[in-house]
Design an enzyme around this catalytic site. Structure first.
Site, mmCIF file in Angstrom:
data_model
loop_
_atom_site.group_PDB
_atom_site.id
_atom_site.type_symbol
_atom_site.label_atom_id
_atom_site.label_comp_id
_atom_site.label_asym_id
_atom_site.label_seq_id
_atom_site.Cartn_x
_atom_site.Cartn_y
_atom_site.Cartn_z
ATOM 1 N N THR A 1 0.462 -0.849 -0.289
ATOM 2 C CA THR A 1 0.086 -0.169 0.161
ATOM 3 C C THR A 1 0.962 1.095 -0.613
ATOM 4 O O THR A 1 2.530 1.063 0.168
ATOM 5 C CB THR A 1 -0.605 0.504 1.802
ATOM 6 O OG1 THR A 1 -0.095 0.070 2.521
ATOM 7 C CG2 THR A 1 -1.914 -1.056 1.385
ATOM 8 N N VAL B 1 7.785 -2.622 7.022
ATOM 9 C CA VAL B 1 6.894 -1.030 7.098
ATOM 10 C C VAL B 1 7.969 -0.357 5.724
ATOM 11 O O VAL B 1 9.242 -0.340 5.511
ATOM 12 C CB VAL B 1 7.882 0.194 8.540
ATOM 13 C CG1 VAL B 1 7.513 1.797 8.458
ATOM 14 C CG2 VAL B 1 7.382 -1.348 9.366
ATOM 15 N N LYS B 2 7.790 0.507 4.666
ATOM 16 C CA LYS B 2 7.455 1.106 3.828
ATOM 17 C C LYS B 2 7.485 2.716 4.591
ATOM 18 O O LYS B 2 7.074 3.262 4.904
ATOM 19 C CB LYS B 2 6.679 1.224 3.086
ATOM 20 C CG LYS B 2 6.696 1.034 1.620
ATOM 21 C CD LYS B 2 5.850 1.753 1.318
ATOM 22 C CE LYS B 2 5.838 1.079 -0.308
ATOM 23 N NZ LYS B 2 4.017 0.972 -0.958
ATOM 24 N N ILE B 3 9.685 3.284 3.760
ATOM 25 C CA ILE B 3 10.132 4.030 4.132
ATOM 26 C C ILE B 3 9.833 4.935 2.914
ATOM 27 O O ILE B 3 11.143 4.062 2.615
ATOM 28 C CB ILE B 3 10.891 3.675 5.431
ATOM 29 C CG1 ILE B 3 10.693 3.152 6.473
ATOM 30 C CG2 ILE B 3 11.862 5.589 5.240
ATOM 31 C CD1 ILE B 3 10.330 4.130 7.897
#
Ligand code: E4P
Length: 218
Positions: free
Chosen positions: A27, A84-86
């Protein structure tokens, strides 16, 4: 090559998951905003549907390392499958290093060059997301980046997985598989175009017509 679905729409995720074709979900803030629902609630619901890595991005407005780490910890606490998208920034790299050392998997996003991907891998990212379609948008060949990075990671024995993202058509998907991407994250509409190209649909209709002509509705 594995498939993730690139959406925050739970109906689409349920459909793709039921077909057994996806191993995870990605997402981003734009996709979740499009659903008009609570940010964390959407991620929680997705994590209850798919048993695989679910990328939830820190909020687009959080840009400092400390804020990203705090949000990353909250996202990771939703479910053990959360990744976790960073974003690929200097502060983002610091956050990746801290989160990975805490045992939280990260997906470094908004990558447009092999050098960025090498840095993300050096910081410890579990995944790098290459934005193929957005490279095509500026009149360059996005697939070249997937091919180049696959070779670099393979030669260097880098364990970080390559996600081909920003997929815009079915040809992109085939090209990514050929270029050595570990994962393609694909929007629902394109997954469905892969399932049913017009010739398959036309073939089904023809079989039905021929069958009915002889056997009726038996
Ligand atoms: C992937 O991680 C991104 O969320 C997504 O693929 C971006 O796609 P777009 O360039 O079509 O917005």
């Amino acid at each position: 090559m594995k498939f993730f679905i690139d959406t925050a729409n739970v109906d689409e995720i349920i459909e793709a998951n039921d077909m057994g074709i996806i191993s995870g979900v990605t997402t981003n803030p734009s996709l979740i905003a499009r659903e008009g629902r609570d940010y964390m609630e959407v991620l929680k619901e997705i994590s209850e549907i798919v048993d695989g890595p679910i990328s939830g991005e820190v909020k687009a407005t959080t840009t400092d390392c400390r804020g990203m780490v705090e949000e990353g910890e909250a996202i990771a606490a939703i479910h053990q499958n959360m990744v976790v998208k960073i974003p690929m920034t200097d502060e983002g790299l610091k956050a990746i290093k801290i989160l990975e050392r805490e045992g939280i998997r990260t997906n470094c996003t908004l990558i447009f060059s092999s050098n960025q991907a090498l840095l993300a891998a050096a910081a410890g990212a579990s995944y790098v997301s290459l934005f193929l379609g957005r490279i095509d948008d500026i009149n360059m060949h996005g697939i070249d980046l997937v091919r180049e990075l696959s070779e670099i990671f393979s030669v260097g024995g880098v364990k970080t997985e390559i996600i081909a993202a920003s997929i815009r058509n079915t040809i992109h998907v085939t090209d990514c598989a050929l270029a050595g991407a570990d994962i393609a994250t694909v929007p629902y509409k394109i997954l469905m175009q892969m399932v049913s190209p017009p010739l398959t649909d036309a073939g089904i209709v023809k079989f039905q017509e021929d069958y009915r002509a002889v056997f009726g509705d038996k």
